[in-house]
Each structure stands twice: as structure tokens, then as C-alpha cells.
Write an enzyme that holds these catalytic residues in place. Structure first.
Site, PDB file in Angstrom:
ATOM      1  N   LEU A  17       0.860  -1.189   0.000  1.00 15.02           N
ATOM      2  CA  LEU A  17       0.000   0.000   0.000  1.00 15.02           C
ATOM      3  C   LEU A  17       0.898   1.241   0.000  1.00 15.02           C
ATOM      4  CD1 LEU A  17      -2.890   1.018   0.037  1.00 15.02           C
ATOM      5  CD2 LEU A  17      -2.871   0.840   2.515  1.00 15.02           C
ATOM      6  N   HIS A  18       1.469   1.530  -1.154  1.00 12.61           N
ATOM      7  CA  HIS A  18       2.383   2.666  -1.327  1.00 12.61           C
ATOM      8  C   HIS A  18       1.586   3.901  -1.755  1.00 12.61           C
ATOM      9  CE1 HIS A  18       2.286   2.346  -5.753  1.00 12.61           C
ATOM     10  NE2 HIS A  18       2.070   1.070  -5.483  1.00 12.61           N
ATOM     11  N   ALA A  19       2.280   4.989  -2.083  1.00  9.81           N
ATOM     12  CA  ALA A  19       1.621   6.275  -2.330  1.00  9.81           C
ATOM     13  C   ALA A  19       0.583   6.228  -3.449  1.00  9.81           C
ATOM     14  CB  ALA A  19       2.664   7.353  -2.627  1.00  9.81           C
ATOM     15  N   GLU A  90      -2.198  -2.233 -10.825  1.00 11.22           N
ATOM     16  CA  GLU A  90      -0.760  -2.245 -11.145  1.00 11.22           C
ATOM     17  C   GLU A  90      -0.327  -3.619 -11.639  1.00 11.22           C
ATOM     18  OE1 GLU A  90       1.081  -1.092  -7.500  1.00 11.22           O
ATOM     19  OE2 GLU A  90       0.387   0.964  -7.698  1.00 11.22           O
TER      20      GLU A  90
END
Length: 92
Positions: A17-19, A90
């Protein structure tokens, strides 16, 4: 928080859970008449707050719990479950 829905999910994308993923969650959540939190370990984050989501530190494989409530809680839960299961759109 009467009448909330909960879903258990796994963060499956390689970057966790990145930016960018957190931004997708927050933007999606803003479009519904509902509120929610994401739980990871002993922390919780407002799903409309990118910064809150980032502070969870949920890496690939993290088991999280989504809790939503409000007029469009079901619709929001379904949309967020789909987004997370699709690895935030993604490629790995």
C-alpha cells in the site's frame, strides 16, 4: 458506527500500500456517501486520507480489514474490494 460492513483482504501487489495505491483508495472513497477505515495490525487509517493509509505500512501479503458505513457502504465496500483484489490496477 451502527450498520457497518467489514471485509478481510490481502494486499497482493508487489509494492504494498504505497503512495499511488493509497491515492487510488482515497480518491475512490471520496466518490461515495460513506466513510471507512482500514485496519492493519494495531493501527487504523481513514480510507479518505492518503497519509493515514501510508502510515499503516501494509506491505505485500499484509492482511487488512476494511470497515465501511454510511448510505453507500455496500457500494463502497464492493469498489474497494475490487480495487485491492486487482492489485490497485498495477502490474507486478
Amino acid at each position: 458506527m451502527d450498520g457497518f460492513l467489514e471485509r478481510d483482504l490481502v494486499i497482493a501487489n508487489a509494492k504494498g500500500l504505497h503512495a499511488r495505491a493509497a491515492a487510488r483508495v482515497a480518491v475512490l472513497a471520496e466518490g461515495y456517501d460513506a466513510r471507512g477505515v482500514l485496519f492493519f495490525e494495531n493501527e487504523e487509517a481513514d480510507i479518505r486520507s492518503i497519509l493515514d493509509l501510508l502510515t499503516l505500512g501494509a506491505a505485500q501479503g499484509a492482511q487488512v480489514r476494511l470497515r465501511v458505513w454510511g448510505a453507500q457502504a455496500m457500494e463502497l465496500a464492493e469498489a474497494l474490494v475490487a480495487l485491492i483484489r486487482a492489485k490497485f490496477g498495477e502490474e507486478d
